[in-house]
Design a protein around this motif. Structure first.
Motif, short mmCIF file in Angstrom:
data_model
loop_
_atom_site.label_atom_id
_atom_site.label_comp_id
_atom_site.label_asym_id
_atom_site.label_seq_id
_atom_site.Cartn_x
_atom_site.Cartn_y
_atom_site.Cartn_z
N LEU A 172 37.19 47.50 52.26
CA LEU A 172 38.55 47.70 52.10
C LEU A 172 38.42 49.17 52.92
N PHE A 173 39.57 49.43 53.74
CA PHE A 173 39.83 50.63 54.35
C PHE A 173 41.06 51.42 53.45
N ASP A 174 40.67 52.42 53.05
CA ASP A 174 41.80 53.39 52.15
C ASP A 174 42.05 54.40 53.10
N TYR A 175 43.42 54.18 53.30
CA TYR A 175 44.10 55.21 54.36
C TYR A 175 44.21 56.72 53.92
N ASN A 176 44.21 56.63 52.46
CA ASN A 176 44.70 57.81 51.82
C ASN A 176 43.18 58.90 51.85
N ARG A 177 42.33 58.13 51.87
CA ARG A 177 40.79 58.72 51.90
C ARG A 177 40.36 58.64 53.22
N ASN A 178 40.80 58.03 54.09
CA ASN A 178 40.11 58.08 55.19
C ASN A 178 38.75 57.17 55.32
N LYS A 179 38.45 56.31 54.35
CA LYS A 179 37.08 55.70 54.53
C LYS A 179 36.96 54.09 54.03
N TYR A 180 36.06 53.54 54.47
CA TYR A 180 35.90 52.07 54.07
C TYR A 180 34.94 52.07 52.95
N ILE A 181 35.41 51.27 52.06
CA ILE A 181 34.86 50.92 50.71
C ILE A 181 34.15 49.50 50.55
N PRO A 182 32.79 49.13 50.51
CA PRO A 182 32.44 48.04 50.56
C PRO A 182 32.49 47.42 48.99
N TYR A 183 32.78 46.20 48.82
CA TYR A 183 32.83 45.31 47.44
C TYR A 183 32.03 44.11 47.60
N ASN A 184 31.52 43.73 46.30
CA ASN A 184 31.10 42.31 46.40
C ASN A 184 31.68 41.59 45.40
N ILE A 185 32.48 40.58 45.50
CA ILE A 185 33.44 39.82 44.77
C ILE A 185 33.13 38.44 44.89
N GLN A 186 32.92 37.93 43.60
CA GLN A 186 32.61 36.52 43.52
C GLN A 186 33.82 35.74 42.78
N LYS A 187 34.40 34.68 43.10
CA LYS A 187 35.63 34.09 42.48
C LYS A 187 34.98 32.82 42.04
N ASN A 188 35.35 32.56 40.80
CA ASN A 188 35.11 31.16 40.38
C ASN A 188 36.50 30.58 39.61
N MET A 189 36.52 29.38 39.19
CA MET A 189 37.49 28.64 38.45
C MET A 189 38.00 29.47 37.64
N TYR A 190 37.40 30.34 36.81
CA TYR A 190 38.07 31.04 35.64
C TYR A 190 38.55 32.53 35.98
N GLY A 191 38.39 32.77 37.24
CA GLY A 191 38.59 34.23 37.61
C GLY A 191 37.61 34.93 38.78
N PHE A 192 37.07 36.13 38.32
CA PHE A 192 36.23 36.68 39.56
C PHE A 192 35.11 37.65 38.61
N ASN A 193 34.34 38.02 39.54
CA ASN A 193 33.28 39.14 39.17
C ASN A 193 33.18 40.18 40.29
N LEU B 217 33.99 45.12 37.63
CA LEU B 217 35.24 44.86 37.16
C LEU B 217 35.19 43.17 37.33
N ASN B 218 35.75 42.60 35.90
CA ASN B 218 35.96 41.24 36.03
C ASN B 218 37.23 40.72 35.29
N GLY B 219 37.53 39.66 35.65
CA GLY B 219 38.71 39.16 34.91
C GLY B 219 39.54 37.81 35.75
N ASN B 220 40.80 37.94 35.58
CA ASN B 220 41.29 36.53 36.17
C ASN B 220 42.81 37.16 37.18
N ASP B 221 43.59 36.24 37.27
CA ASP B 221 44.74 36.69 37.78
C ASP B 221 45.69 37.74 37.10
#
Length: 117
Positions: A25-46, A56-60
């Protein structure tokens, strides 16, 4: 809400309707790229947030933020969303427009813009 947590929320919301999961994600406020690793499944995400070095984990509707040991609630209405951050005790809302996400944080009373890739 902190800049780091707000960016993580923008990333999660921005991935809600995407066919292919973004990796940063690019954060315009901080002028920087931030990497994330997200894995979705039928119950939500990690997700691993490299900006904060935490998960962070959870659902919709509900996310648990391990960095702050607190919950974040989100309600989607098509391409807009609103939520509540239990750590800061404040609300936020936003809009998803293709790969762009805009969040209004009621704690700081201003908008923040992001681009996911």
């Amino acid at each position: 809400m902190t800049d780091e947590k707000r960016a993580a929320i923008a990333f999660i919301c921005g991935n809600k309707y995407r066919k292919f999961v973004a990796t940063r994600l690019f954060d315009y406020n901080r002028n920087k790229y931030i990497p994330y690793n997200i894995q979705k499944n039928m119950y939500g995400f990690n997700m691993f947030d490299y900006d904060r070095g935490s998960y962070l984990n959870g659902n919709d509707n509900q996310i648990f933020d391990f960095a702050t040991s607190s919950y974040i609630q989100i309600v989607y209405n098509n391409f807009s969303f609103s939520g509540f951050d239990y750590q800061s005790g404040t609300s936020f809302n936003g809009i998803i427009n293709n790969d762009s996400v805009s969040i209004y944080d009621y704690e700081s009373m201003r908008y923040y813009n992001y681009h996911i890739q």
